[in-house]
Design an enzyme around this catalytic site. Structure first.
Site, mmCIF file in Angstrom:
data_model
loop_
_atom_site.group_PDB
_atom_site.id
_atom_site.type_symbol
_atom_site.label_atom_id
_atom_site.label_comp_id
_atom_site.label_asym_id
_atom_site.label_seq_id
_atom_site.Cartn_x
_atom_site.Cartn_y
_atom_site.Cartn_z
ATOM 1 N N HIS A 284 0.782 -1.235 0.000
ATOM 2 C CA HIS A 284 0.000 0.000 0.000
ATOM 3 C C HIS A 284 0.821 1.298 0.000
ATOM 4 C CE1 HIS A 284 -3.501 2.374 0.351
ATOM 5 N NE2 HIS A 284 -4.224 1.578 1.101
ATOM 6 N N SER B 52 -31.693 7.292 -8.298
ATOM 7 C CA SER B 52 -33.072 7.595 -8.696
ATOM 8 C C SER B 52 -33.788 8.400 -7.607
ATOM 9 C CB SER B 52 -33.844 6.301 -8.979
ATOM 10 O OG SER B 52 -34.143 5.645 -7.748
ATOM 11 N N GLU B 53 -33.269 8.293 -6.377
ATOM 12 C CA GLU B 53 -33.842 9.068 -5.262
ATOM 13 C C GLU B 53 -33.058 10.375 -5.054
ATOM 14 O OE1 GLU B 53 -36.412 8.628 -3.387
ATOM 15 O OE2 GLU B 53 -37.020 6.530 -3.609
ATOM 16 N N LYS B 54 -32.155 10.658 -5.991
ATOM 17 C CA LYS B 54 -31.287 11.850 -5.916
ATOM 18 C C LYS B 54 -30.423 11.855 -4.637
ATOM 19 C CE LYS B 54 -33.708 14.718 -9.199
ATOM 20 N NZ LYS B 54 -34.218 13.499 -9.853
ATOM 21 N N PRO C 245 -24.881 7.582 -4.017
ATOM 22 C CA PRO C 245 -24.776 6.149 -3.669
ATOM 23 C C PRO C 245 -23.796 5.898 -2.530
ATOM 24 C CG PRO C 245 -24.747 6.427 -6.049
ATOM 25 C CD PRO C 245 -24.672 7.810 -5.456
ATOM 26 N N TYR D 240 -14.022 5.428 9.514
ATOM 27 C CA TYR D 240 -13.047 5.999 8.577
ATOM 28 C C TYR D 240 -13.482 5.643 7.170
ATOM 29 C CZ TYR D 240 -8.294 6.624 6.535
ATOM 30 O OH TYR D 240 -7.200 7.025 5.803
ATOM 31 N N GLN E 145 -14.642 3.112 -0.569
ATOM 32 C CA GLN E 145 -15.346 2.812 -1.818
ATOM 33 C C GLN E 145 -14.282 2.774 -2.909
ATOM 34 O OE1 GLN E 145 -19.135 4.543 -3.899
ATOM 35 N NE2 GLN E 145 -17.528 6.017 -4.224
#
Length: 627
Positions: A344, A425-427, A430, A453, A556
């Site tokens: 890393h 779709s729900e604004k 994600p 974190y 993510q």
């Protein structure tokens, strides 16, 4: 001439070049980098205010009162805080990035736990459809060709610049991931890179049955070997490494860094060993040809593969088939499972995944090039002379590794009910939706919120790495408390959900613009250490320890490829959670330690799935509010 003028002089000759997609563009990378802004030092008062807000949902009122006193002391005009802040601001003027060297040292090079599980992430790729050696080697050959294709873009500086929200990003990490390796040291490790200059690497390392080979991947005219040529060379390697009783020298790289540093010096006393180790360190990357793991049913297939990518399964399986200090190791097993593990220190997930996406696309292309029929030399086997002392180091490393392997619980959850298209779709962002689901899952399991974190990219700035998005907020805490409460209507809950996701989005934007609090606080602490003054009480406070004890360490890592990255927890009683949100499903990897009675990856997966579904039904049952 001052530094800026000198840089301008250097940059001028290339200023007229149009960025073209092909051909060499020398100096383009340098020019792009110099145009990037420097990482700012956030205002001191802003960070301290935000620190107190971040503590509210995770500590008691009593602790918070105590910390408020310490913060008040620290922020006084002319006080300790201001003095350290000025030091940081001076450092920012003198360097390309006030944080990057400090971060590299404290987060990685001075970290003494093994890189395996504790630092190096793995990536699980979709299962390939081969079931035998022939298919394994053919796929490996194609994969190597894809790596070399990407390397050409790096070498020619034609790699397309990435953008985030219309802003160009620092591309430096791409230039650090090939031909580099970590070297163990007694107190601090270092990194070597052979990507540039006259001694540029022309070979990769291939490992099979714990035996290492140097494989030249370029013809004498400088052209990369084709898939057919590589396949022939890999077959030669395979056929000359059939013995399965070799000492797994690579297992030494899995040990605690101080122990490995001692063993490394020991190993390198021998001239042959030293040459072999240097060859591995200088190689472009490593290809690990793994033995198949025990068969499991398809529905849980990805979880053992994630473990396989992270640590190799232990000393009786494939852990000796690695050199964990190597920045990039691609793993291809005979049963079609494949992926990679990376060290890393030089880079974050996104550049690794971009390389991976490129390779995966490349492996799908039909082969067009006919290979020259010139016989190629036999790949060189790297020899090791194993003294009794080295043998004993290997045995100790094996024992320690097997304990780690037994302790790691990792699960891959493919959440099929919906993907990132639903929150969109729900604004709702994600990422904010998924992070809030993690908050809800954790709260339902433990009855309280914890320090969380999530890594945020600082690549809008020159040499930027990461800062922390603190996903646990006052807003997220209000939402998770209300979700199962009979006193609140669905409408109120849905409003709280939207408020919490909005707060997360705002924190994310703040973080990527260099205004988060974690690295700034770390900088102030390191500045105190550098100034040889006593460490301010603010950093010795229990609340600071709680804030830095991340029971949820998350990231993510989106990819075009249907893959998932995985990493171990960062605290003994925590979870490591990585996810790749695809259009109609989400890939999660969840890890925990078996030695902790309070954590359980399968239980977390169950609660996470329930949280995602409950949040969707809540939004569907409550009409959109006027927020």
């Amino acid at each position: 001439m001052d530094r800026k003028q000198k840089q301008a002089e250097k940059a001028r000759p290339y200023g007229l070049l149009k960025p073209a997609a092909l051909g060499k563009i020398p100096g383009r990378f340098q020019l792009h980098q110099e145009a990037l802004p420097h990482l700012p030092v956030p205002p001191l008062q802003q960070t301290l205010d935000r620190y107190l807000l971040a503590l509210q949902p995770i500590i008691s009122e009593e602790e918070l009162n105590h910390t408020q006193e310490l913060v008040a002391e620290f922020r006084k005009p002319g006080g300790v805080g201001e003095r350290l802040q000025k030091g940081l601001e001076r450092r920012a003027k003198k360097t390309d990035n006030w944080l990057s060297d400090w971060w590299l040292k404290t987060a990685y090079l001075e970290y003494r736990l093994p890189v395996v599980v504790h630092s190096s992430p793995g990536v699980v790729l979709p299962k390939q459809d081969f079931q035998d050696r022939q298919g394994q080697l053919r796929f490996a050959a194609k994969l190597i060709e894809g790596i070399l294709d990407f390397k050409t873009m790096i070498d020619n500086e034609t790699l397309p610049v990435e953008y985030m929200g219309g802003k160009p990003l620092c591309m430096n990490q791409y230039y650090q991931i090939l031909s580099s390796c970590r070297i163990p040291g007694p107190k601090r490790d270092s990194i070597v890179n052979y990507a540039k200059g006259k001694k540029q690497s022309r070979h990769i390392t291939v490992v099979h049955n714990f035996q290492f080979f140097e494989l030249d991947v370029y013809n004498s005219d400088g052209s990369p070997l084709t898939t057919d040529q590589l396949f022939i060379q890999l077959e030669k390697i395979w056929n000359t490494s059939l013995q399965t009783n070799k000492e797994p020298v690579g297992i030494l790289t899995t040990n605690h860094r101080n122990s490995w540093a001692k063993a490394y010096n020991n190993l390198l006393k021998d001239k042959t060993n030293k040459e072999s180790v240097r060859t591995i360190e200088k190689s472009i990357c490593t290809i690990c040809l793994d033995a198949p793991m025990p068969r499991v049913s398809d529905d849980i297939y990805k979880s053992p593969v994630a473990a396989q990518m992270l640590h190799g399964g232990g000393s009786r399986w494939n852990s000796g088939n690695r050199w964990f200090d190597k920045t990039l190791q691609f793993i291809i097993a005979e049963d079609g499972s494949c992926g990679l593990v990376y060290e890393h220190a030089p880079a974050e997930g996104p550049p690794i995944v971009a390389l991976l996406d490129h390779i995966v696309e490349y492996t799908k292309k039909p082969e067009l090039v006919r290979s020259p029929m010139i016989p190629l030399p036999m790949p060189k086997k790297l020899r090791f002379n194993i003294t009794p002392e080295i043998k004993s180091d290997i045995e100790k490393a094996k024992q320690n590794l097997n304990i780690m392997v037994e302790d790691l619980d990792v699960i891959v959850l493919v959440f099929h009910q919906f993907g990132k298209n639903y929150p969109k779709s729900e604004k709702i962002s994600p990422d904010a939706f998924i992070q809030l689901a993690l908050q809800l899952a954790y709260y339902r399991m433990y009855g309280h919120s914890c320090a969380t974190y999530e890594s945020a990219s600082l690549r809008m700035f020159r040499l930027g790495r990461t800062d922390t998005i603190r996903s646990t907020s006052i807003e997220s805490h209000k939402f998770v408390q209300s979700m199962d409460s009979p006193d609140k209507s669905d409408q109120e809950k849905a409003d709280l959900l939207r408020r919490a996701t909005q707060a997360h989005k705002e924190y994310t934007n703040m973080a990527i613009q260099g205004n988060a609090i974690d690295r700034h606080l770390l900088g102030l602490k390191l500045q105190a250490i550098e100034d040889l003054v006593s460490i301010p009480e603010l950093f010795m406070d229990t609340a600071y320890a709680v804030a830095m004890h991340f029971n949820l360490s998350t990231s993510q890592v989106p990819a075009k490829t249907d893959c998932v990255m995985c990493f171990g927890p960062v605290v003994p009683d925590g979870y490591g959670i990585c996810y790749n949100p695809m259009g109609e499903h989400i890939n999660f990897a969840i890890s925990a330690f078996n030695s902790c009675a309070d954590t359980n990856a399968a239980r977390m997966a169950h609660y996470l799935e329930k949280a995602l579904l409950d949040m969707r039904s809540l939004l569907q049952s409550a009409p959109k509010s006027k927020l």
